[in-house]
Design an enzyme around this catalytic site. Structure first.
Site, short mmCIF file in Angstrom:
data_model
loop_
_atom_site.label_atom_id
_atom_site.label_comp_id
_atom_site.label_asym_id
_atom_site.label_seq_id
_atom_site.Cartn_x
_atom_site.Cartn_y
_atom_site.Cartn_z
CE LYS A 36 135.39 13.37 58.61
NZ LYS A 36 133.80 12.52 59.26
CE1 TYR A 268 112.87 40.99 56.53
CE2 TYR A 268 114.98 39.83 57.34
CZ TYR A 268 114.54 40.68 56.03
OH TYR A 268 114.97 40.89 55.54
C1 LIG Z 1 136.28 7.75 60.31
C2 LIG Z 1 136.15 8.80 60.56
N1 LIG Z 1 137.40 8.76 61.03
C3 LIG Z 1 137.72 9.88 61.85
C4 LIG Z 1 137.44 10.89 62.23
C5 LIG Z 1 138.51 12.37 62.96
O1 LIG Z 1 137.50 13.06 63.54
P1 LIG Z 1 137.58 13.74 65.01
O2 LIG Z 1 137.48 15.02 64.09
O3 LIG Z 1 136.54 13.60 66.62
O4 LIG Z 1 138.72 12.90 65.43
C6 LIG Z 1 136.07 11.20 61.47
C7 LIG Z 1 135.26 12.67 61.43
O5 LIG Z 1 134.01 12.41 61.74
C8 LIG Z 1 135.50 9.70 61.06
O6 LIG Z 1 134.67 9.85 60.43
#
Ligand SMILES: Cc1ncc(COP(=O)(O)O)c(C=O)c1O
Length: 374
Positions: A36, A268
């Site tokens: 993501k 600025y």
């Molecule tokens: C539901 C869930 N699982 C896994 C992860 C992965 O977390 P990390 O990047 O700390 O491994 C996240 C990250 O925000 C998450 O929201």
């Protein structure tokens, strides 16, 4: 180099990190790297492909937008959606054969309405203490029955830790883990067996064998960054000496060099006044690109040397002092995050300037900027 700013991704580092995580969790556990947030800024498609080529089983995304991009790129691996999907996104999610996290009765009923006999894999999120997504344990049995009666396949049960990386005291995480296990037992006692049980993010995966269950969802570790200092310290205390390899370098180039007299202002708001006759380099990046306007005393690297930002960070431009880098010239490479010579601007150092965490720093590098796999 194909633009004024670009991000180089070290393919070998991404591959090594996934192999390292595979070694930690073993072959029986589903390894679902979170891609993501444009793969935490590392480039959704290229990172996903490298992960899958090196042993990842599934991919974790936040949204339909990200899932669609993966499918459009020809990626057929299972995709798990961690975020909320709106009612009007569910049909497309079904057609893309996604698995989604579920915790709302309303979504279950909507799915029932549109499934019309088809089946769909869902993972129920259990509320164990994060108070974000999740179904309370007092309601989980009824919720699971509603899912089944609505034609859904409960493929997984998941939860998410609230305090596993922010502390070296992991007692809250284990309280959550106990509640999660209680939920699993409750469902199983009632004849509802669940294929995948998952709770571990990076910190969980790196620190504790017991929370890996048969699926893990690491994010930040896949990109070679530690979730926090606390997680790194805990790993050393436990003698779990994992090595992670950083994959991202963010670069730009000098667009102009100019001489500025002593006692002149830069930028600025006249916030910076030279204290000597200075040589200033203009770099064509700014807060639009993710170079945060609020950074506290940042510098960039030119030819392995530090060049401090002078005056305010603009939307598309920063000005840096190269008075002590006499060889600097137009079109020279500038490192914004990463190594140059013996110097290194880590995402953690950048995060300190920004008053935030490494996650936010790399994720906010504008998606428009090219990611180049090296
Ligand atoms: C539901 C869930 N699982 C896994 C992860 C992965 O977390 P990390 O990047 O700390 O491994 C996240 C990250 O925000 C998450 O929201």
């Amino acid at each position: 180099m194909i633009d004024l700013t670009w991000v180089e991704i070290d393919k070998n580092a991404l591959s090594e990190n996934i192999k390292t995580l595979r070694k930690i969790v073993g072959d029986e556990t589903v390894l679902c790297p979170c891609v993501k947030g444009n793969a935490y800024g590392h480039g959704l498609i290229l990172s996903s492909k490298v992960f899958l080529e090196n042993g990842a089983d599934w991919l974790g995304v936040n949204s339909l937008y990200e899932a669609r991009k993966l499918r459009e790129a020809g990626i057929k691996a299972p995709i798990y959606v961690l975020g909320y999907l709106g009612f009007d996104e569910l049909e497309e999610a079904i057609s893309m054969d996604l698995r989604i996290v579920i915790y709302n009765e309303e979504t279950v009923l909507k799915l029932k309405e549109i499934l019309k006999g088809r089946t769909f894999n869902v993972h129920i999120k259990v509320e164990t203490g994060n108070n974000r997504q999740g179904v309370k344990i007092s309601e989980i049995l009824d919720f699971a029955k509603l899912c089944i009666d609505s034609g859904l396949t409960i493929e997984g049960l998941s939860t998410h830790f609230a305090n596993i990386e922010d502390s070296t005291d992991h007692s809250f995480a284990f309280k959550q883990f106990d509640v999660f296990n209680e939920a699993i037992n409750l469902l199983e006692r009632n004849g509802i067996t669940i294929k995948y049980k998952h709770s571990a993010n990076s910190a969980g995966t790196l620190l504790f064998d017991e929370v890996k269950m048969n699926m893990v969802r690491p994010g930040i570790a896949c990109y070679g960054m530690w979730p926090s200092n606390e997680t790194f310290i805990s790993s050393r205390e436990k003698n779990r000496l994992t090595t992670l390899k950083r994959a991202l370098t963010w670069k730009s180039k000098i667009a102009q060099i100019k001489n500025v007299d002593e006692n002149e202002f830069i930028g600025y708001g006249l916030t910076y006044k030279t204290t000597r006759s200075s040589k200033i380099a203009i770099i064509p990046i700014g807060y639009y690109d993710g170079y945060d306007r609020g950074l506290n005393s940042p510098y960039v690297l030119i030819n392995g040397k530090r060049a401090f930002v002078r005056g305010r960070i603009c939307m598309n431009i920063i000005m840096v002092d190269v008075s002590d880098i006499p060889e600097a010239k137009i079109e020279d490479e500038v490192v914004l995050i990463g190594k140059s010579g013996d110097e290194n601007i880590s995402a953690e150092l950048f995060a300190k300037w920004a008053g935030t965490i490494n996650y936010e720093v790399t994720t906010r590098i504008n998606e428009r900027i090219a990611r180049i796999l090296l």
